[in-house]
Design a protein around this motif. Structure first.
Motif, PDB file in Angstrom:
ATOM      1  N   HIS A  13       0.862  -1.179   0.000  1.00  0.00           N
ATOM      2  CA  HIS A  13       0.000   0.000   0.000  1.00  0.00           C
ATOM      3  C   HIS A  13       0.895   1.223   0.000  1.00  0.00           C
ATOM      4  N   THR A  14       0.691   2.100  -0.965  1.00  0.00           N
ATOM      5  CA  THR A  14       1.482   3.328  -1.034  1.00  0.00           C
ATOM      6  C   THR A  14       0.569   4.542  -0.953  1.00  0.00           C
ATOM      7  N   VAL A  15       1.058   5.574  -0.310  1.00  0.00           N
ATOM      8  CA  VAL A  15       0.343   6.847  -0.210  1.00  0.00           C
ATOM      9  C   VAL A  15       1.337   7.942  -0.555  1.00  0.00           C
ATOM     10  N   THR A  16       0.960   8.798  -1.502  1.00  0.00           N
ATOM     11  CA  THR A  16       1.854   9.885  -1.904  1.00  0.00           C
ATOM     12  C   THR A  16       1.687  11.088  -0.989  1.00  0.00           C
ATOM     13  N   SER A  17       2.587  12.036  -1.105  1.00  0.00           N
ATOM     14  CA  SER A  17       2.530  13.244  -0.282  1.00  0.00           C
ATOM     15  C   SER A  17       1.285  14.084  -0.590  1.00  0.00           C
ATOM     16  N   ALA A  20      -2.693  10.558  -2.780  1.00  0.00           N
ATOM     17  CA  ALA A  20      -3.118   9.414  -3.600  1.00  0.00           C
ATOM     18  C   ALA A  20      -2.780   8.117  -2.870  1.00  0.00           C
ATOM     19  N   SER A  21      -3.712   7.160  -2.902  1.00  0.00           N
ATOM     20  CA  SER A  21      -3.541   5.885  -2.215  1.00  0.00           C
ATOM     21  C   SER A  21      -3.692   4.754  -3.232  1.00  0.00           C
ATOM     22  N   ASP A  22      -2.706   3.868  -3.288  1.00  0.00           N
ATOM     23  CA  ASP A  22      -2.718   2.755  -4.235  1.00  0.00           C
ATOM     24  C   ASP A  22      -2.448   1.447  -3.504  1.00  0.00           C
ATOM     25  N   ILE A  23      -3.035   0.374  -4.020  1.00  0.00           N
ATOM     26  CA  ILE A  23      -2.811  -0.958  -3.479  1.00  0.00           C
ATOM     27  C   ILE A  23      -2.302  -1.853  -4.602  1.00  0.00           C
ATOM     28  N   ARG A  24      -1.347  -2.692  -4.281  1.00  0.00           N
ATOM     29  CA  ARG A  24      -0.795  -3.623  -5.262  1.00  0.00           C
ATOM     30  C   ARG A  24      -0.628  -4.978  -4.599  1.00  0.00           C
ATOM     31  N   LEU A  25      -1.007  -6.038  -5.317  1.00  0.00           N
ATOM     32  CA  LEU A  25      -0.809  -7.405  -4.865  1.00  0.00           C
ATOM     33  C   LEU A  25       0.137  -8.096  -5.836  1.00  0.00           C
ATOM     34  N   LEU A  26       1.105  -8.812  -5.304  1.00  0.00           N
ATOM     35  CA  LEU A  26       2.066  -9.571  -6.106  1.00  0.00           C
ATOM     36  C   LEU A  26       2.149 -10.974  -5.520  1.00  0.00           C
ATOM     37  N   VAL A  35       8.063 -21.058 -12.872  1.00  0.00           N
ATOM     38  CA  VAL A  35       7.628 -20.052 -11.902  1.00  0.00           C
ATOM     39  C   VAL A  35       6.789 -19.006 -12.636  1.00  0.00           C
ATOM     40  N   THR A  36       5.726 -18.548 -11.980  1.00  0.00           N
ATOM     41  CA  THR A  36       4.934 -17.466 -12.551  1.00  0.00           C
ATOM     42  C   THR A  36       4.750 -16.380 -11.506  1.00  0.00           C
ATOM     43  N   VAL A  37       4.663 -15.143 -11.982  1.00  0.00           N
ATOM     44  CA  VAL A  37       4.426 -13.991 -11.125  1.00  0.00           C
ATOM     45  C   VAL A  37       3.118 -13.356 -11.572  1.00  0.00           C
ATOM     46  N   VAL A  38       2.239 -13.072 -10.618  1.00  0.00           N
ATOM     47  CA  VAL A  38       0.965 -12.414 -10.917  1.00  0.00           C
ATOM     48  C   VAL A  38       0.988 -11.069 -10.208  1.00  0.00           C
ATOM     49  N   ASP A  39       0.560 -10.022 -10.925  1.00  0.00           N
ATOM     50  CA  ASP A  39       0.614  -8.650 -10.427  1.00  0.00           C
ATOM     51  C   ASP A  39      -0.754  -8.013 -10.612  1.00  0.00           C
ATOM     52  N   TRP A  40      -1.259  -7.326  -9.589  1.00  0.00           N
ATOM     53  CA  TRP A  40      -2.554  -6.650  -9.655  1.00  0.00           C
ATOM     54  C   TRP A  40      -2.436  -5.341  -8.897  1.00  0.00           C
ATOM     55  N   GLY A  41      -3.065  -4.295  -9.381  1.00  0.00           N
ATOM     56  CA  GLY A  41      -3.041  -3.023  -8.678  1.00  0.00           C
ATOM     57  C   GLY A  41      -4.204  -2.137  -9.042  1.00  0.00           C
ATOM     58  N   GLN A  42      -4.559  -1.237  -8.116  1.00  0.00           N
ATOM     59  CA  GLN A  42      -5.608  -0.245  -8.365  1.00  0.00           C
ATOM     60  C   GLN A  42      -5.520   0.855  -7.322  1.00  0.00           C
ATOM     61  N   LEU A  43      -6.292   1.897  -7.517  1.00  0.00           N
ATOM     62  CA  LEU A  43      -6.390   2.954  -6.520  1.00  0.00           C
ATOM     63  C   LEU A  43      -7.127   2.403  -5.311  1.00  0.00           C
ATOM     64  N   GLY A  44      -6.695   2.767  -4.127  1.00  0.00           N
ATOM     65  CA  GLY A  44      -7.386   2.333  -2.914  1.00  0.00           C
ATOM     66  C   GLY A  44      -6.417   1.867  -1.849  1.00  0.00           C
TER      67      GLY A  44
END
Length: 66
Positions: A13-17, A20-26, A35-44
């Motif tokens: 979870h990242t929040v900018t100065s 803005a708030s973003d969430i990412r799942l890896l 091996v496989t890597v799955v990446d997902w992200g959105q605002l929130g």
């Protein structure tokens, strides 16, 4: 592959100065040497993250590798 064999899943979870708030799942899944890597992200934040569905998607992705 079962959900227990998923490997590793991370949430970031990242929040900018400016507020803005973003969430990412890896996640990383493995079937033998493949091996496989799955990446997902959105605002929130973590409340917006579909963790259960994301884990299921990773398992499906690994199962379809072969």
């Amino acid at each position: 592959m079962t959900a227990d064999a998923l490997g590793v899943a991370y949430g970031l979870h990242t929040v900018t100065s400016w507020g803005a708030s973003d969430i990412r799942l890896l996640s990383v899944g493995r079937d033998g040497r493949t091996v496989t890597v799955v990446d997902w992200g959105q605002l929130g934040d973590f409340g917006d993250a579909p963790v259960k569905a994301f884990r299921k998607t990773t398992v499906t992705a690994v199962n379809k590798l072969h």
